[in-house]
Design a protein around this motif. Structure first.
Motif, short mmCIF file in Angstrom:
data_model
loop_
_atom_site.label_atom_id
_atom_site.label_comp_id
_atom_site.label_asym_id
_atom_site.label_seq_id
_atom_site.Cartn_x
_atom_site.Cartn_y
_atom_site.Cartn_z
N ASP A 196 39.24 35.04 55.44
CA ASP A 196 40.10 35.16 54.27
C ASP A 196 39.80 36.46 53.52
O ASP A 196 38.83 37.17 53.84
CB ASP A 196 39.86 33.95 53.36
N TYR A 197 40.59 36.75 52.50
CA TYR A 197 40.34 37.92 51.67
C TYR A 197 38.94 37.85 51.05
O TYR A 197 38.43 36.76 50.77
CB TYR A 197 41.37 38.01 50.55
N ALA A 198 38.36 39.01 50.80
CA ALA A 198 36.99 39.07 50.27
C ALA A 198 36.93 38.66 48.80
O ALA A 198 37.78 39.07 48.01
CB ALA A 198 36.47 40.49 50.41
N THR A 199 35.91 37.89 48.46
CA THR A 199 35.57 37.71 47.05
C THR A 199 34.87 38.99 46.59
O THR A 199 35.06 39.45 45.47
CB THR A 199 34.60 36.50 46.90
N ALA A 200 34.07 39.53 47.47
CA ALA A 200 33.46 40.86 47.27
C ALA A 200 33.12 41.40 48.65
O ALA A 200 32.81 40.63 49.57
CB ALA A 200 32.21 40.76 46.42
N SER A 201 33.19 42.71 48.80
CA SER A 201 32.80 43.30 50.08
C SER A 201 32.03 44.60 49.82
O SER A 201 32.21 45.24 48.78
CB SER A 201 34.02 43.57 50.97
N VAL A 202 31.18 44.94 50.79
CA VAL A 202 30.35 46.14 50.65
C VAL A 202 30.28 46.86 52.00
O VAL A 202 30.08 46.22 53.04
CB VAL A 202 28.91 45.76 50.19
N SER A 260 33.49 46.71 38.28
CA SER A 260 34.14 46.12 37.11
C SER A 260 35.03 44.95 37.53
O SER A 260 36.25 45.03 37.43
CB SER A 260 34.91 47.17 36.31
N PRO A 261 34.40 43.88 38.01
CA PRO A 261 35.17 42.72 38.46
C PRO A 261 35.71 41.91 37.28
O PRO A 261 35.22 42.04 36.16
CB PRO A 261 34.14 41.90 39.23
N THR A 262 36.70 41.09 37.57
CA THR A 262 37.21 40.18 36.54
C THR A 262 37.13 38.75 37.08
O THR A 262 37.18 38.55 38.29
CB THR A 262 38.67 40.51 36.18
N THR A 263 37.05 37.82 36.18
CA THR A 263 37.06 36.41 36.58
C THR A 263 38.44 36.09 37.15
O THR A 263 39.45 36.54 36.62
CB THR A 263 36.79 35.53 35.34
N ASP A 264 38.47 35.38 38.30
CA ASP A 264 39.77 34.97 38.84
C ASP A 264 39.77 33.47 39.07
O ASP A 264 38.87 32.76 38.60
CB ASP A 264 40.11 35.76 40.12
N ALA A 265 40.79 32.97 39.80
CA ALA A 265 40.94 31.52 39.96
C ALA A 265 39.76 30.91 40.70
O ALA A 265 39.47 29.72 40.56
CB ALA A 265 42.24 31.23 40.72
N GLU A 266 39.05 31.72 41.50
CA GLU A 266 37.97 31.15 42.32
C GLU A 266 36.58 31.32 41.73
O GLU A 266 35.79 30.39 41.73
CB GLU A 266 37.99 31.82 43.71
N VAL A 267 36.28 32.53 41.26
CA VAL A 267 34.91 32.79 40.79
C VAL A 267 34.90 33.64 39.51
O VAL A 267 35.90 34.29 39.17
CB VAL A 267 34.03 33.50 41.86
N SER A 268 33.75 33.63 38.86
CA SER A 268 33.63 34.36 37.59
C SER A 268 33.22 35.82 37.83
O SER A 268 32.74 36.18 38.92
CB SER A 268 32.55 33.69 36.72
N GLU A 269 33.37 36.60 36.78
CA GLU A 269 32.93 38.00 36.83
C GLU A 269 31.44 38.08 37.17
O GLU A 269 31.02 38.88 38.00
CB GLU A 269 33.19 38.64 35.46
N GLU A 270 30.63 37.22 36.53
CA GLU A 270 29.18 37.25 36.74
C GLU A 270 28.83 36.97 38.20
O GLU A 270 27.95 37.59 38.79
CB GLU A 270 28.47 36.21 35.85
N TYR A 271 29.55 36.02 38.78
CA TYR A 271 29.30 35.64 40.18
C TYR A 271 29.57 36.85 41.09
O TYR A 271 28.80 37.14 42.00
CB TYR A 271 30.22 34.47 40.55
N LYS A 272 30.68 37.56 40.81
CA LYS A 272 31.00 38.74 41.64
C LYS A 272 29.95 39.83 41.48
O LYS A 272 29.57 40.49 42.44
CB LYS A 272 32.39 39.29 41.27
N ARG A 273 29.46 40.01 40.26
CA ARG A 273 28.40 41.02 40.05
C ARG A 273 27.14 40.63 40.84
O ARG A 273 26.49 41.47 41.45
CB ARG A 273 28.07 41.16 38.56
N ASP A 274 26.83 39.34 40.82
CA ASP A 274 25.67 38.88 41.60
C ASP A 274 25.87 39.12 43.09
O ASP A 274 24.93 39.51 43.80
CB ASP A 274 25.46 37.37 41.36
N LEU A 275 27.11 38.89 43.56
CA LEU A 275 27.40 39.13 44.97
C LEU A 275 27.18 40.59 45.34
O LEU A 275 26.61 40.91 46.38
CB LEU A 275 28.87 38.78 45.28
N VAL A 276 27.62 41.49 44.47
CA VAL A 276 27.44 42.93 44.73
C VAL A 276 25.95 43.24 44.84
O VAL A 276 25.50 43.93 45.76
CB VAL A 276 28.11 43.79 43.63
N LYS A 277 25.18 42.68 43.90
CA LYS A 277 23.73 42.93 43.89
C LYS A 277 23.10 42.51 45.24
O LYS A 277 22.38 43.26 45.87
CB LYS A 277 23.12 42.09 42.75
N VAL A 278 23.45 41.31 45.67
CA VAL A 278 22.87 40.76 46.91
C VAL A 278 23.40 41.52 48.14
O VAL A 278 22.64 41.88 49.04
CB VAL A 278 23.21 39.25 47.02
#
Ligand SMILES: Cc1cc2nc3c(=O)[nH]c(=O)nc-3n(C[C@H](O)[C@H](O)[C@H](O)COP(=O)(O)OP(=O)(O)OC[C@H]3O[C@@H](n4cnc5c(N)ncnc54)[C@H](O)[C@@H]3O)c2cc1C
Length: 294
Positions: A196-202, A260-278
């Motif tokens: 599926d589409y990425a929640t976050a990708s690196v 600069s992520p935003t909260t969407d229907a699936e996950v929060s901004e904080e969650y996306k920032r954590d994903l980027v970190k990991v």
């Protein structure tokens, strides 16, 4: 029964020039190019786009190729499908990160129809190819009746579903320079459902010198801003240094601040920032291991 789709006039040009002439005849908004239709038809069915004129470029064979030039690197025609890129021996041998990325785009059916040019031109901030093209320092060649121009992949997507393409232009070619020795490249996307589409990708590219010092690094993020982006401050943490786990963790932390992520229907901004970190730490470590073996 309500019509599934509205009426439109349909053109099937056989050459790039014919397509460009048609494009130049109509105003922005009333005319759209269609390639594989995998993104556009959905928008048309939802009536988010209602073009009066549709220019079907899928049959223009001059835009469908994958070739390697010793001096200029890899060239992919805009109409190359995801599946042809995934299966191309040229790409599997010399640019395997592209084949790996393609394997996780949706289903084989979508990959058989969808084109890389259509994906990039659609301007979706969550698309998979653009972060990889940014990491590989790719360029996008556009063509119109007034000539050609080339834009760096990192400057192509401007905002949500908005790109550098002018209304009278076609995306013609994706250009990727040859990958230098001692270079490793890796892409990973995190999505809720496989394919599926990425929640976050690196995507990370690392080039090492003879002493295994980081000579060059490019870090690209997808789905965590209005457009795919480079994490340049995170790159600075690694450049000129012997890369360690601690440095990669620091680069991940900085990248998560640059996003600069935003909260969407699936996950929060904080969650996306954590994903980027990991992900930056993990993908960076895999790119580093590849660079050491290359
Ligand atoms: C079920 C599903 C799941 C998907 N999952 C993913 C995913 O996980 N990751 C991902 O990255 N993508 C995903 N996609 C998107 C898919 O990759 C794109 O839909 C596809 O690549 C678009 O290519 P196309 O040829 O079908 O473009 P089209 O739908 O024909 O066109 C898309 C847009 O690009 C324009 N366009 C097309 N070609 C050109 C050109 N050469 N020059 C100028 N403008 C052009 C069109 O006018 C339109 O605005 C998914 C799609 C579907 C349907």
């Amino acid at each position: 029964m309500k019509d599934i789709i509205f009426d439109f006039e349909y053109f099937v040009p056989k050459t790039i020039e014919e397509a460009l002439k048609l494009l130049s005849q109509y105003d922005e908004g009333e005319c759209k190019v269609i390639a594989g239709g995998q993104s556009l038809i959905i928008l048309m069915k939802q009536r988010l786009l209602m073009p009066k004129y549709l220019i079907d470029i899928k049959g223009i064979s001059d835009l469908d190729y994958i070739k390697l030039d010793d001096k200029q690197g890899l060239k992919i025609g805009a109409l190359a499908t995801h599946r042809s890129i995934e299966k191309s021996p040229i790409i599997q041998n010399g640019f395997s990160v592209l084949a790996e990325m393609e394997q996780n785009i949706s289903s084989v059916e979508t990959r058989n129809w969808g084109t890389i040019g259509g994906n990039v031109s659609h301007g979706d901030p969550g698309g998979d190819p653009v972060p990889v093209l940014i990491a590989l320092d790719g360029k996008l060649k556009m063509t119109s009746l007034s000539g050609e121009r080339t834009v760096d992949a990192e400057d192509f997507t401007l905002d949500y579903f908005e790109t550098a393409l002018r209304h009278d232009e076609l995306l013609a070619e994706i250009q990727i320079p040859s990958i230098p020795p001692s270079t490793g490249v890796k892409f990973t996307k995190y999505s809720q459902i496989v394919g599926d589409y990425a929640t976050a990708s690196v995507a990370v590219l690392i080039t090492l010198d003879k002493k295994e010092i980081c000579d060059n690094v490019r870090i690209a993020l997808g789905s965590v801003a209005v457009a795919p982006m480079r994490a340049k401050k995170a790159e600075e943490i690694l450049k000129g240094k012997k890369i360690s786990d601690d440095l990669l963790a620091e680069a991940g932390r900085i990248a998560s601040e640059e996003a600069s992520p935003t909260t969407d229907a699936e996950v929060s901004e904080e969650y996306k920032r954590d994903l980027v970190k990991v992900l930056v730490k993990r993908v960076g470590s895999e790119a580093l291991a590849r660079a050491k073996k290359a």
